[in-house]
Design an enzyme around this catalytic site. Structure first.
Site, PDB file in Angstrom:
ATOM      1  N   ILE A 177       0.844  -1.200   0.000  1.00  0.00           N
ATOM      2  CA  ILE A 177       0.000   0.000   0.000  1.00  0.00           C
ATOM      3  C   ILE A 177       0.880   1.250   0.000  1.00  0.00           C
ATOM      4  O   ILE A 177       0.429   2.322  -0.366  1.00  0.00           O
ATOM      5  CB  ILE A 177      -0.995   0.042   1.187  1.00  0.00           C
ATOM      6  CG1 ILE A 177      -0.268   0.127   2.529  1.00  0.00           C
ATOM      7  CG2 ILE A 177      -1.966  -1.103   1.146  1.00  0.00           C
ATOM      8  CD1 ILE A 177      -1.165   0.605   3.665  1.00  0.00           C
ATOM      9  N   ASP A 178       2.139   1.098   0.422  1.00  0.00           N
ATOM     10  CA  ASP A 178       3.026   2.263   0.559  1.00  0.00           C
ATOM     11  C   ASP A 178       3.526   2.811  -0.776  1.00  0.00           C
ATOM     12  O   ASP A 178       4.052   3.923  -0.820  1.00  0.00           O
ATOM     13  CB  ASP A 178       4.242   1.900   1.420  1.00  0.00           C
ATOM     14  CG  ASP A 178       3.862   1.556   2.843  1.00  0.00           C
ATOM     15  OD1 ASP A 178       2.728   1.859   3.239  1.00  0.00           O
ATOM     16  OD2 ASP A 178       4.698   0.967   3.554  1.00  0.00           O
ATOM     17  N   ARG A 230       6.140   4.238   6.139  1.00  0.00           N
ATOM     18  CA  ARG A 230       7.278   4.135   7.049  1.00  0.00           C
ATOM     19  C   ARG A 230       8.466   4.976   6.557  1.00  0.00           C
ATOM     20  O   ARG A 230       8.986   5.809   7.294  1.00  0.00           O
ATOM     21  CB  ARG A 230       7.645   2.654   7.102  1.00  0.00           C
ATOM     22  CG  ARG A 230       8.902   2.274   7.745  1.00  0.00           C
ATOM     23  CD  ARG A 230       9.018   0.769   7.723  1.00  0.00           C
ATOM     24  NE  ARG A 230       7.967   0.175   8.527  1.00  0.00           N
ATOM     25  CZ  ARG A 230       8.012   0.067   9.851  1.00  0.00           C
ATOM     26  NH1 ARG A 230       9.064   0.509  10.512  1.00  0.00           N
ATOM     27  NH2 ARG A 230       7.021  -0.490  10.507  1.00  0.00           N
ATOM     28  N   GLU A 289       3.164   7.986   9.148  1.00  0.00           N
ATOM     29  CA  GLU A 289       3.635   7.441  10.437  1.00  0.00           C
ATOM     30  C   GLU A 289       5.157   7.569  10.611  1.00  0.00           C
ATOM     31  O   GLU A 289       5.650   7.625  11.730  1.00  0.00           O
ATOM     32  CB  GLU A 289       3.241   5.960  10.562  1.00  0.00           C
ATOM     33  CG  GLU A 289       3.849   5.110   9.461  1.00  0.00           C
ATOM     34  CD  GLU A 289       3.461   3.650   9.501  1.00  0.00           C
ATOM     35  OE1 GLU A 289       2.905   3.197  10.505  1.00  0.00           O
ATOM     36  OE2 GLU A 289       3.743   2.965   8.499  1.00  0.00           O
ATOM     37  N   ARG A 306      -6.687  17.082  17.871  1.00  0.00           N
ATOM     38  CA  ARG A 306      -6.929  15.651  18.107  1.00  0.00           C
ATOM     39  C   ARG A 306      -6.386  14.848  16.940  1.00  0.00           C
ATOM     40  O   ARG A 306      -6.282  15.363  15.816  1.00  0.00           O
ATOM     41  CB  ARG A 306      -8.421  15.361  18.209  1.00  0.00           C
ATOM     42  CG  ARG A 306      -9.150  16.114  19.285  1.00  0.00           C
ATOM     43  CD  ARG A 306      -8.955  15.478  20.653  1.00  0.00           C
ATOM     44  NE  ARG A 306      -9.844  16.116  21.596  1.00  0.00           N
ATOM     45  CZ  ARG A 306     -11.090  15.718  21.840  1.00  0.00           C
ATOM     46  NH1 ARG A 306     -11.589  14.679  21.208  1.00  0.00           N
ATOM     47  NH2 ARG A 306     -11.826  16.349  22.724  1.00  0.00           N
ATOM     48  N   HIS A 313      -4.436  -0.031  10.268  1.00  0.00           N
ATOM     49  CA  HIS A 313      -4.687  -1.171   9.372  1.00  0.00           C
ATOM     50  C   HIS A 313      -5.977  -1.053   8.566  1.00  0.00           C
ATOM     51  O   HIS A 313      -6.187  -1.838   7.648  1.00  0.00           O
ATOM     52  CB  HIS A 313      -4.671  -2.473  10.186  1.00  0.00           C
ATOM     53  CG  HIS A 313      -3.309  -2.735  10.761  1.00  0.00           C
ATOM     54  ND1 HIS A 313      -2.961  -2.333  12.018  1.00  0.00           N
ATOM     55  CD2 HIS A 313      -2.207  -3.297  10.223  1.00  0.00           C
ATOM     56  CE1 HIS A 313      -1.698  -2.660  12.245  1.00  0.00           C
ATOM     57  NE2 HIS A 313      -1.220  -3.241  11.178  1.00  0.00           N
ATOM     58  N   GLN A 319      -6.448   1.022   6.461  1.00  0.00           N
ATOM     59  CA  GLN A 319      -5.974   1.327   5.099  1.00  0.00           C
ATOM     60  C   GLN A 319      -5.612   0.074   4.316  1.00  0.00           C
ATOM     61  O   GLN A 319      -5.466   0.098   3.100  1.00  0.00           O
ATOM     62  CB  GLN A 319      -4.713   2.200   5.172  1.00  0.00           C
ATOM     63  CG  GLN A 319      -4.969   3.569   5.730  1.00  0.00           C
ATOM     64  CD  GLN A 319      -3.682   4.184   6.282  1.00  0.00           C
ATOM     65  OE1 GLN A 319      -3.037   4.956   5.607  1.00  0.00           O
ATOM     66  NE2 GLN A 319      -3.318   3.837   7.502  1.00  0.00           N
TER      67      GLN A 319
HETATM   68  O1  F6P Z   1       4.537  -2.425   4.726  1.00  0.00           O
HETATM   69  C1  F6P Z   1       3.388  -1.694   4.649  1.00  0.00           C
HETATM   70  C2  F6P Z   1       2.990  -1.106   5.944  1.00  0.00           C
HETATM   71  O2  F6P Z   1       1.716  -0.700   5.658  1.00  0.00           O
HETATM   72  C3  F6P Z   1       3.840   0.060   6.507  1.00  0.00           C
HETATM   73  O3  F6P Z   1       3.495   1.320   6.067  1.00  0.00           O
HETATM   74  C4  F6P Z   1       3.595  -0.068   7.983  1.00  0.00           C
HETATM   75  O4  F6P Z   1       4.612   0.526   8.734  1.00  0.00           O
HETATM   76  C5  F6P Z   1       3.541  -1.526   8.170  1.00  0.00           C
HETATM   77  O5  F6P Z   1       2.966  -2.058   6.980  1.00  0.00           O
HETATM   78  C6  F6P Z   1       2.786  -1.959   9.396  1.00  0.00           C
HETATM   79  O6  F6P Z   1       2.482  -3.304   9.289  1.00  0.00           O
HETATM   80  P1  F6P Z   1       2.229  -4.312  10.492  1.00  0.00           P
HETATM   81  O7  F6P Z   1       1.455  -3.562  11.511  1.00  0.00           O
HETATM   82  O8  F6P Z   1       1.478  -5.424   9.868  1.00  0.00           O
HETATM   83  O9  F6P Z   1       3.566  -4.736  10.966  1.00  0.00           O
END
Ligand code: F6P
Length: 341
Positions: free
Chosen positions: A126-127, A171, A221, A265, A271, A273
């Protein structure tokens, strides 16, 4: 031929559409046989398989998740992992493997290819941060989910004269934040590629409050402030060495409240997404990737990943695909900055 299929890493809307296309064309056009490996690299590592035939892929096109399961198991971190995989592939009578995954899963695929495993990759995340492809499937769905959330945040933010922060995934790359923020009319977008200045963010927030609109801040994030401005928390590491993220939105809200005196806020989409049904764009892209992946296997072209270039699906080397992440270029961020404040 007998072909193994696996889905690794974080799940992504469209995984099932790829599996369906691979099997439908593989069986229907080429007469190949398939076997599904469970939970990413854990399946071939432990020899756990499920039957994968036309019947198994009926009705899965619009379904989110993956019928094969997924995991972040990293066989390169397990002693003798590669040898175990090779042994289990031979035992299951598998001639070639289709690995559907992101940077980590395809990085393992590349190492296996270097050691003689016949593998073809399909780009999933998705990234949208995989190199060598214009888009990965799942990204469009994630962006649309985030845009719907941002549209909803606008009206409640305006009613309460609050600053609302929407934290999205991303990430190392801010593609989701950039696209969702641009489409959702964000007041400011913060991405990992560009450390932010909290004073500037607060100035944007103040200026938006001068209008009849309330500020919506979209933050990836993995975004972080310029050094020394705010202290970030560190989380646990997964098998690929990634720290568990989440928390930048909350920290921003606290800082904005402290510095502007306005209520702030945070909504963390997390998740949400990644779950649920893929958009039509992602269903088509995933289906085309699946069709081309089975073509590559049938042609005997291994060590490649299918990739979108413009409107064509091409084959790129797994090395090129995994050598670096595709991050947001400066120019793309500057386009969005025109609308900040
Ligand atoms: O790899 C995709 C992703 O959506 C990242 O953006 C995110 O940091 C990570 O998955 C989180 O995934 P999980 O919570 O499954 O470890």
């Amino acid at each position: 031929m007998r072909i193994g299929v696996l889905t690794g890493g974080g799940d992504c809307p469209g995984l099932n559409a790829v599996i369906r296309a691979v099997v439908r064309k593989g069986v229907g056009v080429y007469g190949h046989e398939f076997v599904g490996f469970c939970d990413g690299w854990r399946g071939p590592l432990e020899g756990e398989t499920v039957p994968l035939d036309i019947q198994a892929v009926r009705g899965i096109l619009p379904r989110g998740g993956t019928i094969l399961g997924s995991s972040r198991t990293n066989p390169l971190k397990i002693e003798g992992g590669v040898e175990k995989i090779k042994g289990n592939l031979a035992e299951a009578g598998v001639d070639a493997l289709i690995a559907i995954g992101g940077e980590d899963t395809l990085g393992v695929a590349k190492r296996l290819f270097d050691q003689g495993v016949k593998v073809v990759g399909v780009p999933k995340t998705i990234d949208n941060d995989l190199n060598a492809t214009d888009y990965t499937f799942g990204f469009d769905t994630a962006v649309n989910i985030a845009v719907e959330a941002i549209d909803r945040l606008h009206t409640t933010a305006e009613s309460h004269h609050r600053a609302l922060i929407c934290e999205v995934m991303g990430r190392h790359a801010g593609w989701i934040a950039l696209h969702a923020g641009m489409a959702g009319g964000a007041n400011v977008i913060l991405i990992p590629e560009k450390p932010f200045d909290i004073d500037r963010v607060c100035a944007y927030v103040e200026s938006r409050f001068q209008t009849r609109y309330a500020p919506i801040i979209v933050v990836a994030e993995g975004a972080h402030p310029i050094e020394g401005q705010m202290t970030l928390q560190a989380g646990e590491l997964d098998a690929f060495g990634h720290v568990r993220l989440g928390g930048i939105g909350e920290m921003l809200a606290k800082e904005i409240e402290k510095r502007t005196g306005k209520e702030a806020r945070t909504t963390v989409l997390g998740h949400i997404q990644r779950g649920g049904t893929p958009t039509a764009f992602d269903r088509v892209l995933a289906t085309r990737f699946g069709l081309q992946a089975i073509d590559a296997v049938h042609d005997g072209e291994f060590g490649v990943m299918v990739a979108l270039r413009g409107t064509d699906i091409v084959r790129a080397g797994l090395g090129e695909a995994t050598k670096e992440l595709k991050t947001v270029p400066v120019g793309r961020y500057e386009e969005a900055e025109v609308f900040f404040g």
